[in-house]
Scaffold this motif. Sequence first.
Motif, PDB file in Angstrom:
ATOM      1  N   SER A  92      11.281  45.854  56.461  1.00 16.39           N
ATOM      2  CA  SER A  92      10.525  45.624  55.083  1.00 16.39           C
ATOM      3  C   SER A  92       9.475  44.683  55.403  1.00 16.39           C
ATOM      4  O   SER A  92       9.493  43.675  55.861  1.00 16.39           O
ATOM      5  N   TYR A  93       8.499  45.646  55.129  1.00 11.71           N
ATOM      6  CA  TYR A  93       7.379  44.185  55.827  1.00 11.71           C
ATOM      7  C   TYR A  93       6.540  44.001  54.395  1.00 11.71           C
ATOM      8  O   TYR A  93       6.004  45.508  53.470  1.00 11.71           O
ATOM      9  N   ASP A  94       5.700  43.404  54.141  1.00 10.05           N
ATOM     10  CA  ASP A  94       4.448  43.110  53.334  1.00 10.05           C
ATOM     11  C   ASP A  94       3.234  43.261  53.447  1.00 10.05           C
ATOM     12  O   ASP A  94       3.045  43.060  54.906  1.00 10.05           O
ATOM     13  N   LEU A  95       2.545  44.293  53.233  1.00 12.28           N
ATOM     14  CA  LEU A  95       0.794  45.378  53.477  1.00 12.28           C
ATOM     15  C   LEU A  95      -0.406  44.364  52.174  1.00 12.28           C
ATOM     16  O   LEU A  95       0.648  44.306  51.855  1.00 12.28           O
ATOM     17  N   GLN A  96      -1.354  43.976  53.144  1.00 10.00           N
ATOM     18  CA  GLN A  96      -2.515  44.127  52.652  1.00 10.00           C
ATOM     19  C   GLN A  96      -3.006  45.307  52.076  1.00 10.00           C
ATOM     20  O   GLN A  96      -3.711  45.511  52.977  1.00 10.00           O
ATOM     21  N   VAL A  97      -2.837  46.202  50.888  1.00  4.77           N
ATOM     22  CA  VAL A  97      -4.014  47.028  50.657  1.00  4.77           C
ATOM     23  C   VAL A  97      -5.357  47.465  50.631  1.00  4.77           C
ATOM     24  O   VAL A  97      -5.429  46.433  49.253  1.00  4.77           O
ATOM     25  N   VAL A  98      -7.013  47.374  51.166  1.00  6.97           N
ATOM     26  CA  VAL A  98      -7.176  46.990  50.752  1.00  6.97           C
ATOM     27  C   VAL A  98      -8.332  48.426  50.270  1.00  6.97           C
ATOM     28  O   VAL A  98      -8.940  48.862  50.949  1.00  6.97           O
ATOM     29  N   PRO A 140     -15.292  50.282  47.876  1.00  9.79           N
ATOM     30  CA  PRO A 140     -15.741  51.188  47.280  1.00  9.79           C
ATOM     31  C   PRO A 140     -17.635  50.758  47.823  1.00  9.79           C
ATOM     32  O   PRO A 140     -17.198  50.271  48.532  1.00  9.79           O
ATOM     33  N   ASP A 141     -17.573  51.710  47.216  1.00  9.33           N
ATOM     34  CA  ASP A 141     -18.834  51.936  47.893  1.00  9.33           C
ATOM     35  C   ASP A 141     -20.025  50.570  46.916  1.00  9.33           C
ATOM     36  O   ASP A 141     -21.270  50.566  47.545  1.00  9.33           O
ATOM     37  N   SER A 142     -19.734  50.621  45.907  1.00 10.74           N
ATOM     38  CA  SER A 142     -20.629  49.428  44.838  1.00 10.74           C
ATOM     39  C   SER A 142     -19.240  48.271  44.152  1.00 10.74           C
ATOM     40  O   SER A 142     -18.152  49.541  44.275  1.00 10.74           O
ATOM     41  N   GLY A 143     -19.571  47.103  44.446  1.00 13.93           N
ATOM     42  CA  GLY A 143     -19.208  46.583  43.861  1.00 13.93           C
ATOM     43  C   GLY A 143     -17.877  46.232  44.956  1.00 13.93           C
ATOM     44  O   GLY A 143     -18.313  46.152  46.108  1.00 13.93           O
ATOM     45  N   GLN A 144     -17.192  45.468  44.349  1.00 13.37           N
ATOM     46  CA  GLN A 144     -16.333  44.369  45.014  1.00 13.37           C
ATOM     47  C   GLN A 144     -14.958  44.689  46.133  1.00 13.37           C
ATOM     48  O   GLN A 144     -14.419  45.515  44.960  1.00 13.37           O
ATOM     49  N   PRO A 145     -14.275  44.426  47.869  1.00 16.88           N
ATOM     50  CA  PRO A 145     -12.823  44.724  47.995  1.00 16.88           C
ATOM     51  C   PRO A 145     -12.442  44.485  46.775  1.00 16.88           C
ATOM     52  O   PRO A 145     -12.195  43.320  46.545  1.00 16.88           O
ATOM     53  N   GLU A 146     -11.160  45.529  46.733  1.00 20.63           N
ATOM     54  CA  GLU A 146      -9.774  45.122  45.926  1.00 20.63           C
ATOM     55  C   GLU A 146      -8.455  44.818  47.062  1.00 20.63           C
ATOM     56  O   GLU A 146      -8.881  45.761  47.989  1.00 20.63           O
ATOM     57  N   VAL A 147      -7.532  44.308  46.108  1.00 19.54           N
ATOM     58  CA  VAL A 147      -6.463  44.292  47.267  1.00 19.54           C
ATOM     59  C   VAL A 147      -5.468  44.456  46.008  1.00 19.54           C
ATOM     60  O   VAL A 147      -4.926  43.369  45.664  1.00 19.54           O
ATOM     61  N   TYR A 148      -4.134  45.392  47.026  1.00 18.45           N
ATOM     62  CA  TYR A 148      -3.494  45.509  45.992  1.00 18.45           C
ATOM     63  C   TYR A 148      -2.151  45.316  47.004  1.00 18.45           C
ATOM     64  O   TYR A 148      -1.983  45.152  48.650  1.00 18.45           O
ATOM     65  N   PHE A 149      -1.348  44.711  46.629  1.00 16.61           N
ATOM     66  CA  PHE A 149       0.011  43.966  46.863  1.00 16.61           C
ATOM     67  C   PHE A 149       0.988  45.849  47.607  1.00 16.61           C
ATOM     68  O   PHE A 149       1.247  46.133  46.840  1.00 16.61           O
ATOM     69  N   GLY A 150       1.801  46.344  48.843  1.00 12.93           N
ATOM     70  CA  GLY A 150       2.335  47.471  49.260  1.00 12.93           C
ATOM     71  C   GLY A 150       3.834  46.525  49.848  1.00 12.93           C
ATOM     72  O   GLY A 150       3.433  45.623  51.031  1.00 12.93           O
ATOM     73  N   LEU A 151       4.765  47.390  49.591  1.00  9.44           N
ATOM     74  CA  LEU A 151       5.789  47.428  50.124  1.00  9.44           C
ATOM     75  C   LEU A 151       5.843  47.924  51.336  1.00  9.44           C
ATOM     76  O   LEU A 151       6.420  49.557  50.531  1.00  9.44           O
TER      77      LEU A 151
END
Length: 790
Positions: free
Chosen positions: A141-147, A150-161
Motif C-alpha cells: 500500500s502506497y500514498d500517491l499525490q495525483v495532480v 488544467p488549461d487554466s488555473g492552478q494544479p490540484e492535488v488529490y490524495f490517492g491510495l
Amino acid sequence: MDKRTVLFILLVTATFFGLNVFFSHSRDKHQRELVQQKEAQSAKNNAQLAADMEKRTAKPSDLPLVAITQDSEGTEVLGEGISVNGATLTLAWTHKLPEEIFVKGQSQKLLTKETTTQGLALYGSQDFKKLNIASVPEIGSYDLQVVTLPDSGQPEVYFGLYRDGTLSFPAAPPKDNAIALYKTNSGYLPLGFYISVGRVFVELQNMPALVPHVKAAATPKPTAASDQKYYVLENAYQQLVFTNVGGALAEINLPLAGKEHPQSVVNEIQFDRQIAEDYPAEAHFPGQSYYKAGSSEEQPAGQIGGFYPLLRRGTKKSSISPEYYAFNLISDYPEMAELTYEVKEFTSDKIVFEAVQPHRKITKTYALTTGDSGAPYSFDLTIKVDGDSRGLFLTSGIPEVEIMSNRSAPQIQYRISRKGKGQVEKLSLPKAKEVINVSSVHPDWVVNSNGYLGVIMDPLSEIGAGYRAQYVSGSAVPTRLSVIDPQYNLYPASKYPGYEVLLPIPTQGGTLNFRFYTGPFEEKTLKAVDKAFSDPETGYNPNYIACRTFYGWFAFISKPFAKILFVVMSSFHSLTHSWGIAIILLTIFLRIFLYPLNAWSIKSMRRMQQISPQVQAIQKKYKKEPKKGQIEIMNLYREKKVNPFMGCIPIVIQIPFLIAMFDLLKSSFQLRGASFIPGWINNLTAPDVLFEWSRPIFFIGNQFHLLPILLGGVMFIQQRFSSTAPKDPKAMTDQQRQQKSMATIMCVFFTIMFYHFPSGLNLYWLSSMSLGIGQQWLTNKVLNRKEGKD
C-alpha cells in the motif's frame, strides 16, 4: 391433577414466559444500541480519516511543478508540467503541441509524437537520456499525490491510495486526467497516468509511447518477514517475544507446569504433547531466532515444547501479518502495522522501541512487573506519541484455539462501571468480515480469550471512548492445530476464525500507560493479581477475577448452580487432591441431597406402571368416546393418588445441574489438563481417549471415547431395571412396546450426544446414572417389602 400441581405448572410457565420476554427485550435494546454506536463511530472515523488525508496530501509547492512557456523569456505560459532530471512530463493542452517549449528558460524538444488532448506528453532537453520514474511492488500500500494540470488555473492535488495494484481515492476522485507521483528517496517521481473517464490507472512503465524514454528508480520495499528481528523478555511465568516490526509481541509463551516451572498453573494437554512429538518444527519456543538482553549474538530458535502459545503465531507454511500481533499500533492504512521500530534500550526486564515518521514519533516501553510472585503473567506498556495520533488503535492479538466438545469457544468481554459498581459484559462475536465499533462506553478493561486463557487490556490512562472488535479469517491467522494430520484435514484453519480487540489511542497523543494480564483464568492466580494491584487507600481493585463469568443461553439458570457446584467440588478436591474423585463425590452429594425427590418420583412411576393395565382397559372401553375416557382416567389417578407428571420432575430438577456442570467445565481452568486415570482420562475438560488411530472416521474422528459408551450402557440397564413390563415381547402391550423402543432410542441418542463431551461431564452423568440404579433398586426393595412381595 390436584390444584397445587396446576398452580405450580402455571407459575413455572409464567416465570419462564416473563424471563423470555425480558431477555428478548434486552437483546433487542442492546442490538439497537450497538447499531447506533456503530453509526456514530463510523461518522467519527470518517472525520478522522478526512483529517488524516488532509495531513497526507502534499501541497503544490512540495511537488516538482514547473511552468511551461512559449519562449525563453517566459512571456506566454502554455501550461504546467512535472520536471524530473532534465525532462518535463505534462498533459497535452491542445491537440497539436509545439515541437519546442521552454522550462525555466531552457529549451526542451517534444519526445512523444502522438498525443491527444489531456493525454501524456514528454519533453526533454538536448542532453536528456531517460526520465526517472517511480516503481512500486505489486503487493503493498502506497500514498500517491495525483495532480491535475488544467488549461487554466492552478494544479490540484488529490490524495490517492495505491493498494495491491489498484488506485482508490478515500475522498472525491479527480474530474480530469492526472499524473500520479510517489515520494521516493530522490523526492517525488511520476508513477502513473490517471484517466478520469472510466477511472483507469496505468503505470508509466507500462505505456508503450513512454517505454523508450523512462527508467524506473529503485524504491525501498516494505519490511518483509525476513527483515524482522525478535527480542525476548522472560520470567517464571511468561516468555515474551517482541519484534521490531510494529514494536509488538509476536509470541506470548506460557511455561507448562512441572519441575522446571513449579510456579506455573498451565497444565500440559494432548495437543502440546502431540505437536512437540510429531511436528517439532512447529513447537520451538521462541519460534524464530532471537536476541536476548546482554548479548549481541542472535540465538537460534528456542527449545522444543515446554510452553503453551497463548497467541496464534502462524505455522512454518503460513505466517501471520503484523496487524494481528499483540499490542501493535495500527490504523486504517495497512502500512502502519508494518512500521519498523528501532530498539533504544534492552535489559532483562525492559525493552524500548522507537519509530519516527514525518508527522509523528512513537516510543513504546515494555516492562515486566516487579516481583514474579506479586503479579504473575502481568507486564506494563507505556506509549508516547509525539505528533499526530489520529486513527490509531492498539491491538490485542489473537488467542490460540482451545477445543471443548469438538468446537472452540472464544469470548470477548469488557468491564464497565455503572453507579460505582463494576459490571462485566459479553460482546457478541463479529460475523465474517464484520467489524463492531462500540463508542458509547468507556471500558475499565477488555478481554480477548479462548475460554480458559486470554489477554486482559487495562488502560491506566484516559483513552478514547469505546473499542473495536473484528473478525479475522482462520486462514489469515492459522491455529497451531492445523498442522496436525493435515492430510485428513482434522483441524482446518478456516474452521477456527480469530477475533481481535482494538483500543483507540487519543487523538491528542501524549503518554499513555497500559497494564496487561496474559495468562490463565485461574481463580487463585487472578486473585493474586488483583491483590498485587489493589490500592487500600483509594479502594481501587482491578477485579480481573470478574472475567471468570458464566455465559450461555441458560446462564441465568446455570450460574448460581455452577457456583454452588464449584464450591462443593473444590472442598472435595482439597480432601482428595483429585478433580476426578471430586466430581464423583459431588455426584454422590447431589444424589443424597435429591434423594427424597428421586424416591418420590420412583414411587410415582411405580404406581403408574401398576395401574397401567387399568388405564389401557379404560382407553379400550371408551375408544369411541376419548373425552369421556380421559375423564375416567383422571378419576382413576385421583383414586389411586397418582400424578402422571411426577416421574418427570427429577429429570427437570437435574437439568440445571447438568447445564451448570457443563458451564463449570468450560469456565474452570483448574480442570483443564487435570488427569484422573493416566493413559485414559488425561484431561477432564476434553473427551477421554482409550486409544486412537491415524485415519479419521465420520463423526467418531480418530479417537475412541469409552465413557459415553459406558454411559449409554448404564442408561440402557437403568431403563430395563425401572421397567415393569413383561420380559416376553409377546406379552407386552402396545404402550409398553412403545416405551421400550423409546427408551432404547434415548440411550443411543445420549451416547451420540455425549460422545465428544468432556470426560468430566461424562464422568458426572455416568456416576449419577449408576447411583440412580442403586437408588432405584433400594427403593423397589423397600416398596416390595411393604407390599409383601419380598
